[in-house]
Design an enzyme around this catalytic site. Sequence first.
Site, PDB file in Angstrom:
ATOM      1  N   HIS A   1       0.784  -1.284  -0.020  1.00 19.93           N
ATOM      2  CA  HIS A   1      -0.144   0.009   0.119  1.00 19.93           C
ATOM      3  C   HIS A   1       0.854   1.375  -0.060  1.00 19.93           C
ATOM      4  O   HIS A   1       0.823   2.252  -0.732  1.00 19.93           O
ATOM      5  CB  HIS A   1      -0.817  -0.032   1.248  1.00 19.93           C
ATOM      6  CG  HIS A   1      -1.731   1.413   1.330  1.00 19.93           C
ATOM      7  ND1 HIS A   1      -3.088   1.112   1.027  1.00 19.93           N
ATOM      8  CD2 HIS A   1      -1.684   2.470   1.970  1.00 19.93           C
ATOM      9  CE1 HIS A   1      -3.663   2.259   1.091  1.00 19.93           C
ATOM     10  NE2 HIS A   1      -2.649   3.121   1.952  1.00 19.93           N
ATOM     11  N   GLU A   2       1.944   1.263   0.842  1.00 19.00           N
ATOM     12  CA  GLU A   2       2.820   2.414   0.729  1.00 19.00           C
ATOM     13  C   GLU A   2       3.640   2.433  -0.365  1.00 19.00           C
ATOM     14  O   GLU A   2       4.058   3.781  -0.940  1.00 19.00           O
ATOM     15  CB  GLU A   2       3.719   2.493   2.150  1.00 19.00           C
ATOM     16  CG  GLU A   2       2.922   2.134   3.387  1.00 19.00           C
ATOM     17  CD  GLU A   2       2.032   3.632   3.628  1.00 19.00           C
ATOM     18  OE1 GLU A   2       2.265   4.536   3.141  1.00 19.00           O
ATOM     19  OE2 GLU A   2       0.935   3.326   4.365  1.00 19.00           O
TER      20      GLU A   2
ATOM     21  N   HIS B   1       1.357   4.412  -2.710  1.00 20.41           N
ATOM     22  CA  HIS B   1       1.481   5.671  -2.430  1.00 20.41           C
ATOM     23  C   HIS B   1       2.835   6.238  -3.158  1.00 20.41           C
ATOM     24  O   HIS B   1       2.438   7.728  -3.723  1.00 20.41           O
ATOM     25  CB  HIS B   1       1.716   6.152  -0.905  1.00 20.41           C
ATOM     26  CG  HIS B   1       0.391   6.254  -0.251  1.00 20.41           C
ATOM     27  ND1 HIS B   1      -0.533   7.203  -0.427  1.00 20.41           N
ATOM     28  CD2 HIS B   1      -0.128   5.399   0.644  1.00 20.41           C
ATOM     29  CE1 HIS B   1      -1.328   7.194   0.370  1.00 20.41           C
ATOM     30  NE2 HIS B   1      -1.528   6.030   1.028  1.00 20.41           N
TER      31      HIS B   1
END
Length: 266
Positions: A64-65, A68
């Site tokens: 998920h990061e 980003h």
Amino acid sequence: MQQLAREYAQALPGRDTDSLAAGLKAKLVYTDLGERDGAYDPEHSVILISRRASPQRQRFTLAHEVSHALLLGDDDLLSELHDRFEGQFLEDAIETLCNVGAAAILLPDELLNEVLRRYGPSGRAMHALSRRADVSVSSAMYALASAAAGPILFAICSRLGVKSSALGLSESPSLRQKEVRSGAKRPVVVRSSAETRDVKYSLSKDTRIPEDHPVVVALDTGFEHGGRSYVPFRSGRKVPAFVDAYPDDQRRVLVSFRLDEKKGEE
């Protein structure tokens, strides 16, 4: 977002935790983040992951990061997001896209298509995909929602009081305390949900599932259950749907609601 994530994943040496951040050349730090699972610091190229989270949750958070970082590096996608959304709607859109990106990194298309061919967009498919890819059921849910065709809602449900460590999810403390004080039977609630692109609305966290619903029947009996029923939205609206409810070994029910909106509301 899916294209960015897939291209990134194809260039990785592997999909294990150590390999996931390799393409960014970012420093990976495990630390205490309180209620947060992770964070990305683009200025110092550091990804922070909660050391308290389960290994599966850490892996999804890392992906998920990474998403980003990929999003921040795509000026066209960022510009489109800022043109379409603002405020909290922008934040929600970014988080949704990063969940989609994480699923694309962790779950290759070949595996997704194989599971969908065998089980269809069902609760059983969520369970099988989670096991095959060694990811959490929430990761599997997001991946299926991005790949399945048609108007479908996916959800992970359980009774209040099930430990969050077993679920990999959190619950509303106020809602749980209210049930404990009243002495009532703890309800089955939605813990997390996702929807395909053909669905215009979402199933909110902590939405209660009626006791006579196929989801509760599956949880109480321990057997897969389904058929024509409805999606029980928090507003009281009931949208007709074909329900597939699959109970797993963690006191959860993995659910798909294939919508039949032509029949209207009940």
